[in-house]
Design a protein around this motif. Structure first.
Motif, PDB file in Angstrom:
ATOM      1  N   ILE A   1       0.829  -1.206   0.000  1.00 52.09           N
ATOM      2  CA  ILE A   1       0.000   0.000   0.000  1.00 52.09           C
ATOM      3  C   ILE A   1       0.862   1.254   0.000  1.00 52.09           C
ATOM      4  CG2 ILE A   1      -0.291   0.024   2.517  1.00 52.09           C
ATOM      5  CD1 ILE A   1      -2.840   1.226  -0.165  1.00 52.09           C
ATOM      6  N   ASP A   2       1.988   1.237   0.716  1.00 51.85           N
ATOM      7  CA  ASP A   2       2.867   2.406   0.749  1.00 51.85           C
ATOM      8  C   ASP A   2       3.508   2.646  -0.619  1.00 51.85           C
ATOM      9  OD1 ASP A   2       2.255   2.618   3.466  1.00 51.85           O
ATOM     10  OD2 ASP A   2       4.011   1.439   4.061  1.00 51.85           O
TER      11      ASP A   2
ATOM     12  N   THR B   1       0.836   4.018  -3.010  1.00 53.31           N
ATOM     13  CA  THR B   1       0.596   5.430  -2.709  1.00 53.31           C
ATOM     14  C   THR B   1       1.719   6.295  -3.260  1.00 53.31           C
ATOM     15  OG1 THR B   1      -0.606   4.799  -0.707  1.00 53.31           O
ATOM     16  CG2 THR B   1       0.176   7.076  -0.838  1.00 53.31           C
TER      17      THR B   1
ATOM     18  N   ASN C   1      -3.406  -2.596   5.223  1.00 51.31           N
ATOM     19  CA  ASN C   1      -4.435  -1.781   4.547  1.00 51.31           C
ATOM     20  C   ASN C   1      -4.970  -2.429   3.267  1.00 51.31           C
ATOM     21  OD1 ASN C   1      -3.910   0.039   6.584  1.00 51.31           O
ATOM     22  ND2 ASN C   1      -2.783   1.459   5.306  1.00 51.31           N
ATOM     23  N   TYR C   2      -5.239  -3.735   3.342  1.00 48.60           N
ATOM     24  CA  TYR C   2      -5.716  -4.429   2.140  1.00 48.60           C
ATOM     25  C   TYR C   2      -7.003  -3.815   1.596  1.00 48.60           C
ATOM     26  CZ  TYR C   2      -9.504  -6.931   4.501  1.00 48.60           C
ATOM     27  OH  TYR C   2     -10.652  -7.240   5.165  1.00 48.60           O
ATOM     28  N   GLU C   3      -7.839  -3.237   2.491  1.00 44.56           N
ATOM     29  CA  GLU C   3      -9.091  -2.624   2.030  1.00 44.56           C
ATOM     30  C   GLU C   3      -8.811  -1.437   1.112  1.00 44.56           C
ATOM     31  OE1 GLU C   3      -8.228  -2.778   5.322  1.00 44.56           O
ATOM     32  OE2 GLU C   3      -9.844  -3.692   6.476  1.00 44.56           O
ATOM     33  N   ALA C   4      -7.789  -0.652   1.458  1.00 44.23           N
ATOM     34  CA  ALA C   4      -7.425   0.507   0.632  1.00 44.23           C
ATOM     35  C   ALA C   4      -6.877   0.054  -0.723  1.00 44.23           C
ATOM     36  CB  ALA C   4      -6.408   1.380   1.363  1.00 44.23           C
ATOM     37  N   ILE C   5      -6.140  -1.050  -0.734  1.00 39.98           N
ATOM     38  CA  ILE C   5      -5.635  -1.585  -2.010  1.00 39.98           C
ATOM     39  C   ILE C   5      -6.817  -1.916  -2.912  1.00 39.98           C
ATOM     40  CG2 ILE C   5      -4.404  -3.495  -3.120  1.00 39.98           C
ATOM     41  CD1 ILE C   5      -2.603  -3.609  -0.591  1.00 39.98           C
TER      42      ILE C   5
ATOM     43  N   GLU D   1      -9.947  -0.741  -2.683  1.00 39.68           N
ATOM     44  CA  GLU D   1     -10.754   0.435  -2.992  1.00 39.68           C
ATOM     45  C   GLU D   1     -10.116   1.353  -4.027  1.00 39.68           C
ATOM     46  OE1 GLU D   1     -12.756   4.317  -0.779  1.00 39.68           O
ATOM     47  OE2 GLU D   1     -11.965   2.689   0.441  1.00 39.68           O
ATOM     48  N   TYR D   2      -8.812   1.581  -3.910  1.00 35.13           N
ATOM     49  CA  TYR D   2      -8.163   2.581  -4.755  1.00 35.13           C
ATOM     50  C   TYR D   2      -7.408   2.010  -5.958  1.00 35.13           C
ATOM     51  CZ  TYR D   2      -9.299   5.619  -0.864  1.00 35.13           C
ATOM     52  OH  TYR D   2      -9.975   6.306   0.113  1.00 35.13           O
ATOM     53  N   TYR D   3      -7.075   0.720  -5.918  1.00 34.07           N
ATOM     54  CA  TYR D   3      -6.256   0.158  -6.995  1.00 34.07           C
ATOM     55  C   TYR D   3      -6.903  -1.061  -7.649  1.00 34.07           C
ATOM     56  CZ  TYR D   3      -3.079   3.372  -4.784  1.00 34.07           C
ATOM     57  OH  TYR D   3      -2.537   4.506  -4.255  1.00 34.07           O
TER      58      TYR D   3
END
Length: 190
Positions: free
Chosen positions: A85-86, A89, A117-121, A123-125
């Motif tokens: 995730i980093d 980003t 932060n797998y949820e952010a991966i 959601e955003y990617y």
């Protein structure tokens, strides 16, 4: 441009990696695939890992003739271990004109919830998933951010290649000729 990011230690890069990357770059809506050479995977031990610059050079040589494939050293100056995730980003900040998708093998889905932060991966990617043999059950089969693609089922192991080199066995056809030449010339993995 829509770019697939293929993370790995590539220790060494082998034909399995190259076939998956080329398949994703030519059989999906991705315009390019970038190999992200990871200095240290948070889920793996560092034992037997060549220096990241050597692994970067092997990837660079292996893909030099394919304009749809690139290599990235973005994680080299990031804190270690690097978290996906980093890196995503950082790349999105550096290249806001691009859309990034994460390429992973289906075998990684069973442990994907353990990723930072797998949820952010998701959601955003989003994930572009290639098949792997003997995949355990996972819950991401119908997730809208997870897309599955056909690709050859290859079970070529970098560990097997390193063991073959150590035992003076041939690695011909398992790695690109330029990679084999570099391994022999620099006496890697002996």
């Amino acid at each position: 441009m829509k770019i697939g990011l293929f993370f790995g230690s590539f220790n060494p890069i082998h034909v399995g990696h190259l076939i998956i990357a080329n398949t994703m770059a030519t059989s999906t809506d991705l315009e390019q695939v970038w190999f992200v050479v990871s200095p240290q995977n948070p889920f793996k031990k560092n034992k037997g890992l060549l220096h990241e610059f050597d692994r970067y050079d092997m990837v660079d040589k292996a893909i030099a003739d394919n304009p749809k494939l690139k290599v990235s050293d973005v994680e080299f100056l990031m804190p270690k271990p690097s978290y996906t995730i980093d890196t995503l980003t950082k790349l999105q900040e550096k290249y806001p004109q691009h859309t990034f998708k994460l390429i992973i093998g289906e075998d990684n889905l069973a442990q994907f919830k353990n990723w930072k932060n797998y949820e952010a991966i998701l959601e955003y990617y989003g994930l572009y998933v290639y098949p792997r043999p003997n995949v355990p059950p996972h819950e991401f089969g119908n997730h809208p951010a997870v897309r599955f693609f056909s690709a050859p089922l290859l079970d070529i192991s970098a560990t097997f290649i390193r063991e073959s080199i150590k035992n003076r066995r041939s690695i011909r056809y398992m790695v690109a000729d330029v990679v084999e030449e570099m391994i022999q010339r620099k006496k890697f993995y002996i």
